[in-house]
Write an enzyme that holds these catalytic residues in place. Structure first.
Site, short mmCIF file in Angstrom:
data_model
loop_
_atom_site.label_atom_id
_atom_site.label_comp_id
_atom_site.label_asym_id
_atom_site.label_seq_id
_atom_site.Cartn_x
_atom_site.Cartn_y
_atom_site.Cartn_z
N GLY A 168 -9.90 2.82 12.85
CA GLY A 168 -9.28 3.12 14.15
C GLY A 168 -10.24 3.66 15.19
NE ARG A 197 -9.46 13.55 2.75
CZ ARG A 197 -9.28 12.23 2.76
NH1 ARG A 197 -10.21 11.43 3.26
NH2 ARG A 197 -8.20 11.72 2.25
CG HIS A 233 -12.60 4.07 3.37
ND1 HIS A 233 -13.23 5.10 4.04
CD2 HIS A 233 -11.27 4.30 3.51
CE1 HIS A 233 -12.33 5.89 4.56
NE2 HIS A 233 -11.13 5.45 4.25
CG ASN A 291 -1.84 1.13 1.31
OD1 ASN A 291 -1.78 2.04 0.49
ND2 ASN A 291 -2.72 1.12 2.30
NE ARG A 296 -6.17 1.73 -0.03
CZ ARG A 296 -6.10 2.95 0.47
NH1 ARG A 296 -4.96 3.44 0.90
NH2 ARG A 296 -7.19 3.69 0.58
CD GLU A 303 -8.51 -0.89 4.21
OE1 GLU A 303 -7.99 -0.67 5.33
OE2 GLU A 303 -8.75 0.01 3.41
#
Ligand code: AMP
Length: 412
Positions: A341, A250, A189, A21, A100, A395
């Protein structure tokens, strides 16, 4: 450069997939047994290209760090990894590399063997994901150098959401912007939402194809996805990961008029607005303290910090509102999933969100909510509620499993 190979290693004959990743200044890696999900080795190279560049590798309960006392890049980080894999005699077990890749656009809804053509497509799609796809390509190229005889597979973060109906992905903009420039909701995601939905189906003792779920992936980036009969039918992130609920840095959904006001009247450039909405907003922006949920919870509880409380309150309200909005997509609902998390660890956040969802018949069992943390999974709902499942996402396992599956199919 990998050309379309004729013969592939069959993962049934060799054990592990190396999952990569790659971010702009980091590489996360793990060597995974695709059947069991066991990580034979894992690690992170971070602060790449800076003086603080460092690699941490964990294997068999031991952790080692490597500092080269000079800035180093993704390629050198992967060389350090290869040297370690050789020393541990693990290279012979690797049958493929699974990457990924963040944006697969409309072309890629399945794991895909990386060829020159696929690389070009990933590069083309960088216009929709300028921060992510170029970094993913760096990882692909570095792995081609380091492991030039191994097949490489791209697993796209957008792929799971390609089942969304038109009404969920079309923006209220002129249709030509979609047709000519691909401006639409893609969602992100996806690998995580898919993994936790699959785990939820096991816990609910139903096939995934019969499950109706709402999944909240709450980490530094946050998204909510509604899953109908096992498929994503809407999700909160949009053409970019900036849309939807509020996140660490964000802002999430925003009145577009605010951007014009910032530019026309407050002296912001477009680059300033980009930085503002992606890096300086969300939990960090409101609290003025941190984007880290733990820091904010401590500040709220121990120091009675009112800005931290406000940031967390807005965060939870917006997530609860997003979850409730997806009742429009379903006629049945099996449960709500918390992952990421924050979703896996913060009982305060889960309680604050679920207490606003009584109308959807979600109620927590306080004790189960308090104790289901730090990797524990389970249903934290009380006996009168629909299921509220805490599920640790993985993932890497999905990437390993899907890469192995693709190679098995190609070897047939
Ligand atoms: P992720 O991006 O999935 O790694 O999640 C990062 C977020 O999880 C950060 O905001 C962390 O503060 C949050 N987090 C991790 N552990 C905890 C915890 N024990 N309690 C609250 N938040 C946590």
């Amino acid at each position: 450069m990998i050309q379309q190979p004729v013969q592939h290693n069959n993962p049934a004959n060799s054990a592990a997939i190396l999952v990569i990743n790659c971010g702009s200044s980091s590489v996360k890696f793990s060597l995974i047994n695709p059947s069991s999900g066991e990580a034979l080795l894992s690690g992170l190279a971070e602060c790449l290209l800076s003086n603080e560049a460092i690699i941490t590798i964990k294997q068999a309960g031991k952790k080692q760090t490597y500092e080269l006392n000079a800035p180093f890049d993704h390629q050198i980080a992967l060389q350090v990894l290869v040297t370690q894999l050789k020393q541990l005699d693990l290279v012979k077990d690797i049958c493929a590399i699974g990457h990924r890749v963040v944006h697969g656009g409309e072309e890629y809804s399945q794991p895909t063997l990386i060829t020159d053509k696929v690389e070009q497509a990933i590069a083309q799609l960088a216009k929709l994901a300028p921060l992510h796809n170029p970094a993913n390509l760096i990882g692909i190229k570095a792995c081609q150098q380091a492991f030039n005889d191994l097949p490489q597979v791209a697993v796209f973060d957008t792929a799971f959401h390609q089942t969304m109906p038109e009404k969920a992905y079309i923006y209220g903009l002129p249709y030509a912007l979609y047709k000519e420039h691909g401006i639409r909701r893609y969602g992100f995601h996806g690998t995580s939402h898919y993994f936790v939905a699959k785990q939820a189906a096991k816990q609910l003792h139903k096939p995934l194809e019969q499950c109706n779920l709402i999944s909240a992936h709450l980490g530094n980036g946050c998204s909510v996805t509604v899953i109908k009969q096992g498929e994503s039918v809407d999700t909160s992130m949009g053409m970019t990961p900036g849309e939807g609920v509020m996140m660490g840095t964000r802002c999430g959904d925003l009145d577009a008029g605010i951007i014009f006001h910032l530019v026309d009247n407050l002296g912001y450039s477009i680059a300033d607005v980009d930085k503002l909405v992606n890096k300086e907003s969300g939990l960090l922006g409101i609290s003025g303290l941190s984007n880290d949920c733990r820091t904010l919870e401590n500040a709220m509880i121990e120091d009675n910090n009112s800005q931290a409380r406000l940031a967390l309150t807005v965060f939870c309200y917006r997530i609860a509102k997003s979850i409730a909005s997806y009742s429009t997509c379903l006629t049945q609902l099996d449960g709500l999933i918390f992952t990421g998390g924050i979703g896996e660890n913060s009982s305060w956040i889960r309680a604050e969100i679920v207490k606003q969802l009584g109308l959807l018949n979600f109620y927590l069992d306080d004790e189960k909510n308090q104790t289901t943390r730090f990797g524990a999974s389970g249903n934290i709902a009380n006996k009168d509620s629909r299921a509220c499942l805490v599920i640790a996402t993985n993932e890497e396992w999905v990437i390993a499993e899907q890469s192995a599956q693709l190679l098995t199919n190609l070897a047939k």
